[in-house]
Design a protein around this motif. Structure first.
Motif, mmCIF file in Angstrom:
data_model
loop_
_atom_site.group_PDB
_atom_site.id
_atom_site.type_symbol
_atom_site.label_atom_id
_atom_site.label_comp_id
_atom_site.label_asym_id
_atom_site.label_seq_id
_atom_site.Cartn_x
_atom_site.Cartn_y
_atom_site.Cartn_z
ATOM 1 N N GLY A 1 0.925 -1.327 0.303
ATOM 2 C CA GLY A 1 0.396 0.221 -0.084
ATOM 3 C C GLY A 1 1.156 1.491 -0.249
ATOM 4 O O GLY A 1 1.893 0.952 -0.044
ATOM 5 N N ASP A 2 -0.216 2.543 0.070
ATOM 6 C CA ASP A 2 1.223 3.688 0.428
ATOM 7 C C ASP A 2 1.657 3.674 1.269
ATOM 8 O O ASP A 2 1.050 3.293 3.178
ATOM 9 N N ASN A 3 2.590 4.176 1.647
ATOM 10 C CA ASN A 3 3.877 4.880 2.367
ATOM 11 C C ASN A 3 4.838 3.774 3.349
ATOM 12 O O ASN A 3 4.510 3.610 4.473
ATOM 13 N N VAL A 4 4.478 2.975 2.503
ATOM 14 C CA VAL A 4 5.720 1.620 3.011
ATOM 15 C C VAL A 4 6.725 2.043 2.777
ATOM 16 O O VAL A 4 6.823 2.155 2.325
ATOM 17 N N VAL A 5 7.807 1.013 4.018
ATOM 18 C CA VAL A 5 8.519 1.240 4.411
ATOM 19 C C VAL A 5 9.190 -0.387 4.423
ATOM 20 O O VAL A 5 8.691 -1.341 5.880
ATOM 21 N N VAL A 6 10.590 -0.952 3.677
ATOM 22 C CA VAL A 6 10.353 -2.066 3.430
ATOM 23 C C VAL A 6 11.823 -2.038 4.319
ATOM 24 O O VAL A 6 13.025 -1.523 3.339
ATOM 25 N N ALA A 7 11.848 -2.988 5.646
ATOM 26 C CA ALA A 7 13.656 -2.756 6.381
ATOM 27 C C ALA A 7 14.439 -3.395 5.040
ATOM 28 O O ALA A 7 14.349 -4.173 4.106
#
Length: 190
Positions: A151-157
């Motif tokens: 989705g929107d505004n996702v941060v993937v480490a």
């Protein structure tokens, strides 16, 4: 159906098909040109990427080396950036929203193979699309697997292996990736 039509429909197809092989060869020629151009020649690199991809926003930049299968199945929004050694296997559609950043050595893989070893040995494969929303940041060495939607505004480490889809406003990480925390848009603006 042609092998290309099967590929784009998510059905089993043979990547060794002459048409698909020719398309990948054309893509590699374009990638060789792109990856040989000095990073400071931003306008030339942007022009080549716009010709390679299915669609783009006005502003995009990808560091070398960049690799993909076809290019034409990649669609990126406005203000897209990918760092060194990005790989996008685009046997299915890859859609990336506006204001997205990809760190070094990230892989987005739409291509996959049958689990049955006899079927896999024939060389047949299939592909599932990947969709990434707006304002996403994918950390270094992360892998986004076939069929994933973020989705929107996702941060993937960094180092995450994303095997399933996630909704808006989350930080995900691990192998397999899971929600680490929510993104609070009010506090993240300061």
């Amino acid at each position: 159906m042609t092998e290309k039509e099967k590929m784009l429909a998510g059905e089993l197809y043979f990547p060794s098909d002459k048409t698909l092989s020719a398309l990948r060869k054309q893509c590699r020629i374009k990638l060789d040109e792109l990856n040989s151009i000095c990073q400071s020649e931003h306008k030339t690199r942007t022009r080549l990427l716009k010709a390679l991809f299915g669609s783009t926003g006005k502003r995009l930049y990808i560091e070398s080396s960049f690799k993909c299968d076809y290019g034409e199945n990649i669609h990126v929004g406005e203000n897209f950036y990918a760092n060194f050694n990005c790989v996008i296997l685009d046997a299915a559609k890859v859609t990336i929203g506006n204001n997205c950043m990809i760190a070094p050595q990230v892989g987005l893989y739409t291509a996959t193979h049958p689990i049955d070893p006899a079927q896999r040995a024939t060389g047949i494969e299939f592909a599932k699309p990947i969709t990434i929303g707006d304002n996403c940041w994918i950390g270094g060495m992360a892998v986004i697997n076939p069929g994933v939607t973020l989705g929107d505004n996702v941060v993937v480490a960094s180092g995450a292996v994303v095997t399933k889809s996630f909704g808006d406003n989350v930080v995900i990480g691990g192998n397999p990736a899971k929600v680490l925390k929510q993104v609070n848009l009010e506090t993240s603006k300061s």
